[in-house]
Design a protein around this motif. Structure first.
Motif, PDB file in Angstrom:
ATOM      1  N   UNK B 108       0.818  -1.209   0.000  1.00  0.00           N
ATOM      2  CA  UNK B 108       0.000   0.000   0.000  1.00  0.00           C
ATOM      3  C   UNK B 108       0.853   1.261   0.000  1.00  0.00           C
ATOM      4  N   UNK B 109       1.958   1.217   0.748  1.00  0.00           N
ATOM      5  CA  UNK B 109       2.860   2.377   0.807  1.00  0.00           C
ATOM      6  C   UNK B 109       3.480   2.630  -0.563  1.00  0.00           C
ATOM      7  N   UNK B 110       3.894   1.553  -1.226  1.00  0.00           N
ATOM      8  CA  UNK B 110       4.470   1.692  -2.569  1.00  0.00           C
ATOM      9  C   UNK B 110       3.445   2.317  -3.514  1.00  0.00           C
ATOM     10  N   UNK B 111       2.230   1.777  -3.464  1.00  0.00           N
ATOM     11  CA  UNK B 111       1.195   2.274  -4.367  1.00  0.00           C
ATOM     12  C   UNK B 111       0.836   3.723  -4.070  1.00  0.00           C
ATOM     13  N   UNK B 112       0.857   4.070  -2.791  1.00  0.00           N
ATOM     14  CA  UNK B 112       0.557   5.453  -2.417  1.00  0.00           C
ATOM     15  C   UNK B 112       1.610   6.407  -3.005  1.00  0.00           C
ATOM     16  N   UNK B 113       2.866   6.013  -2.896  1.00  0.00           N
ATOM     17  CA  UNK B 113       3.936   6.840  -3.457  1.00  0.00           C
ATOM     18  C   UNK B 113       3.804   6.961  -4.975  1.00  0.00           C
ATOM     19  N   UNK B 114       3.569   5.824  -5.623  1.00  0.00           N
ATOM     20  CA  UNK B 114       3.454   5.826  -7.090  1.00  0.00           C
ATOM     21  C   UNK B 114       2.308   6.736  -7.524  1.00  0.00           C
ATOM     22  N   UNK B 115       1.189   6.620  -6.804  1.00  0.00           N
ATOM     23  CA  UNK B 115       0.013   7.417  -7.153  1.00  0.00           C
ATOM     24  C   UNK B 115       0.270   8.911  -6.895  1.00  0.00           C
ATOM     25  N   UNK B 116       0.862   9.203  -5.736  1.00  0.00           N
ATOM     26  CA  UNK B 116       1.133  10.603  -5.391  1.00  0.00           C
ATOM     27  C   UNK B 116       2.079  11.255  -6.390  1.00  0.00           C
TER      28      UNK B 116
END
Lengths: 448, 178
Positions: B108-116
């Protein structure tokens, strides 16, 4: 980097400086700031080294006496293999005329494990003292500590501790005025799981790709630069000063027969209080789970991988009957490994979990042996398609077959480490895999 | 019969500053005199810290310094996960998504960074500020979600809120430098 990100860094209070250890020896009395030499000495540090060298007036211990104490302690390798430490030390050719080496394996990358990081960060001198004692026992004058490249701040901390020890005459030529000389240096990796394998680590330390060597010859006869070498895990060395101060018998009595001492367990995954817990060998798993605050959110325990990601998974009902020691976990069909306990609650999908592990082993295979290089990729592709609703009727038999054909057919244990989780999952949770293949969906679809 | 038409060019050697050479020398001193090659991993990481990545020229300079073939240096660069074989963003962010971290929102943290940052896993932002990639076990599983900044700094318990705060700090830092 000028940017200050320290507010996002761990203080260690959740993983190490809590009051939920039992009979701690390595983590006892730590608070994050008391890692310096003077602090360690105030905790009784370097007394064991002084004792064996006889620098405080007593008779020095002989090399045989030191090894006999370690043998009597029942200390077994804390890195994963659980090999008796005293026995390993006795394999070193003490009369060998040339250079010999001592290596500490701090390449802590077994998924689930984070105990050595806290030892090196918050109590680095205990490792230095343990290594200096080991070097004395085996007549070794040069050592290296191979530190996981991802924990660079720990590497810097260890370097600082080495400087303190050298300045105080605890490392270097004629330690504390004795005839024992020992030069110790820090080395860092840079991202390769395989280098935790001892012969890959030696290759890496020689400045090469970390590809494991055939054994035999074992490192005790052909190790670093082709010279006799002993390699032990960080926590193993850290246990040694206590053994020398208090005696091997006292250490053995902390644990249970054949499983001496305390052990640090990394409790990770679905627990309320993830962290490291130092407890006596043979403590019931149920007690360890309680120390970690139980399963997160009060959910039901589903499964536990008891010794790092390479260990076969055990379902809750079997795990709850185990005590935390080499023999009990082995009897249950898994292994204590590095002491990383990966806890999974009732909402976790075993297929998805295995898919991530299978990806890891395929990614980290060094490529040297065909069964591992090709087999780990194959395992991942199979689990991936089962997880993604594209599984075929014979995929589970194929998974069994591929895993079986990796086991025991590679130079090092990474092949086995990739196959064992597959076999464990299929043994205990086959129904979930069958469900994925038959229905193209998950039994616990809430898992993200 | 085929003729070898490939020309083997010796890559140009980038000169090493005195400061860099002093750092190299400190590493080489740890090993026996005839085993300078043992310092290659440290030298590569020093170059990466100073230049942001490991170029062919830098490999050649290290090879010359340590007295080993440039190809042997290149083997090391390509074997270990953390060496950057091409330039990366000013902030290289690696998030662990291995199973123990995945159980505590690592993915989730990875995806949050990618999305941000509007990048794919492994990508670099258009402004060259951030590279984001998943990575394997950092050895800090109890701190999940956990990540590494520019190879040398580990950040723990990175909730989405903390990730946002971190990105804001990094953007402000980059703005100051510009």
């Amino acid at each position: 980097m000028a940017l200050d990100l320290s507010r996002f860094q761990t203080t260690g209070s959740a993983t190490c400086f809590h009051d939920r250890h039992i009979g701690a020896q390595i983590y006892a009395g730590l608070n994050g700031s008391n890692w310096h030499l003077a602090d360690y000495q105030a905790r009784g540090g370097y007394q064991a080294l002084r004792k064996i060298l006889g620098v405080d007036g007593g008779e020095p211990m002989t090399q045989d006496q030191v090894i006999a104490e370690v043998k009597g302690s029942g200390l077994r390798g804390r890195g994963g293999a659980g090999f008796p430490t005293g026995l390993k030390w006795s394999f070193m050719p003490r009369a060998f005329p040339g250079q010999k080496y001592l290596v500490c394996n701090s390449d802590e990358g077994e998924p689930g494990t984070c105990k050595d990081r806290d030892i090196l960060m918050y109590n680095p001198h205990i490792v230095i003292e343990g290594m200096a004692i080991a070097a004395y026992a085996m007549g070794i004058s040069v050592g290296y500590n191979y530190i996981h490249g991802e924990i660079f701040e720990v590497y810097d901390r260890f370097e600082a501790a080495l400087e303190e020890a050298r300045a105080a005459g605890l490392l270097g030529d004629n330690i504390l005025g004795s005839k024992h000389s020992f030069q110790l240096h820090a080395f860092h990796g840079f991202g390769a799981y395989i280098c935790g394998e001892e012969t890959a680590l030696l290759e890496s330390l020689e400045g090469k790709k970390g590809q494991p060597r055939f054994k035999p010859p074992f490192p005790a006869s052909f190790g670093l630069y082709g010279k006799p070498t002993t390699i032990n895990n960080t926590e193993t060395f850290a246990a040694v000063p206590w053994i020398i101060r208090n005696g091997g018998q006292a250490y053995l009595e902390c644990g249970k027969p054949n499983n001496g001492g305390t052990k640090i367990y990394s409790m990770v995954g679905d627990v309320e209080r993830p962290g490291n817990y130092e407890i006596p060998m043979g403590t019931p798993f149920s007690k360890l789970l309680e120390l970690a605050g139980g399963v997160k959110g009060g959910k039901k325990l589903k499964a536990v991988i008891p010794g790092g990601s390479s260990a076969p998974v055990l379902p809750a009902h079997i795990m709850m009957e185990c005590t935390m020691d080499y023999d009990s976990i082995a009897k249950a069909g898994s292994m204590l490994g590095s002491g990383a306990v990966i806890v999974m609650d009732e909402t976790r999908c075993m297929v998805k979990s295995l898919e991530r592990l299978a990806y890891f082993y395929a990614h980290e295979s060094c490529g040297q042996c065909t069964p591992c290089r090709e087999g780990t990729g194959w395992l991942h592709r199979l689990v991936h398609r089962v997880e993604h609703g594209e599984g075929r009727a014979d995929d589970l038999a194929l998974l069994d077959n591929v895993a079986e054909n990796i086991m025991g057919r590679t130079i090092c244990a990474l092949g086995d480490a990739a196959a064992m989780p597959v076999r464990g999952m299929l043994k205990h949770f086959r129904d979930e895999f069958v469900h994925h293949v038959d229905h193209k969906t998950c039994t616990v679809p809430s898992y993200v | 019969m085929m003729t070898d038409t490939v020309t083997h060019q010796t890559p140009p050697v980038a000169p090493l500053s005195e400061a860099t050479q002093a750092r190299f020398a400190r590493e080489v001193a740890k090993y026996p005199k005839d085993q300078a090659q043992s310092a290659v991993m440290a030298c590569l990481s020093i170059v990466q810290q100073e230049q942001g990545w490991v170029s062919t020229e830098a490999e050649a300079a290290i090879a010359a310094y340590l007295g080993m073939p440039a190809m042997a240096v290149h083997e090391v660069t390509t074997f270990y996960n953390m060496y950057n074989q091409q330039p990366v963003g000013k902030f290289k962010l690696n998030v662990c998504t291995n199973l123990p971290c995945q159980l505590r929102n690592g993915q989730g943290a990875l995806e949050h960074l990618c999305k941000s940052l509007n990048v794919e896993d492994g990508g670099t932002t258009a402004d060259g500020l951030f590279t984001v990639a998943k990575c394997e076990c950092l050895g800090a599983c109890a701190d999940a979600p956990v990540m590494l900044v520019n190879d040398r700094q580990m950040l723990s318990y990175m909730s989405n809120d903390k990730l946002d705060e971190m990105l804001a700090l990094m953007r402000a830092e980059a703005g100051k430098a510009a």
